[in-house]
Design a protein around this motif. Structure first.
Motif: not given
Length: 103
Positions: A75-76, A79, A82-83
């Motif tokens: 999940s990290s 993220e 995504r960023r």
């Protein structure tokens, strides 16, 4: 920005500056598991030794996992990619501004 924030950014950038690290993460951003061989092909030009090293580092950093079907982002890691996905728009604007300066 605090010292702790600067240190955290420095640690993350040091990891991402490692050769092919961002490309490994980027190859997995679609959420589909990839085997070692497929990941090597997706990254392109990476030797098996270098890929093994990047996988180990990214797993230790909590950005990548290995499941029954292959390598996936945590999940990290999701993220982070995504960023990082905001970079193409910035890069396009930046390149255009550089071209205007060169004229």
């Amino acid at each position: 920005m605090s010292y702790k924030e600067n240190a955290a950014i420095g640690q993350l950038l040091a990891l991402l500056e490692s050769r092919y690290a961002i490309r490994v993460l980027w190859a997995l951003r679609d959420g589909h598991a990839q085997t070692f061989r497929l990941l090597q092909d997706s990254v392109g030009g990476i030797t098996p030794n270098t890929l093994n090293t990047r996988i180990k580092e990214l797993r230790e950093a909590g950005l990548l996992n290995h499941g029954s079907e292959g390598y996936l982002l945590t999940s990290s890691g999701t993220e982070l990619t995504r960023r990082l996905g905001e970079l193409p728009a910035f890069a396009s604007k930046w390149v255009a501004s550089q071209a205007r300066k060169a004229r």
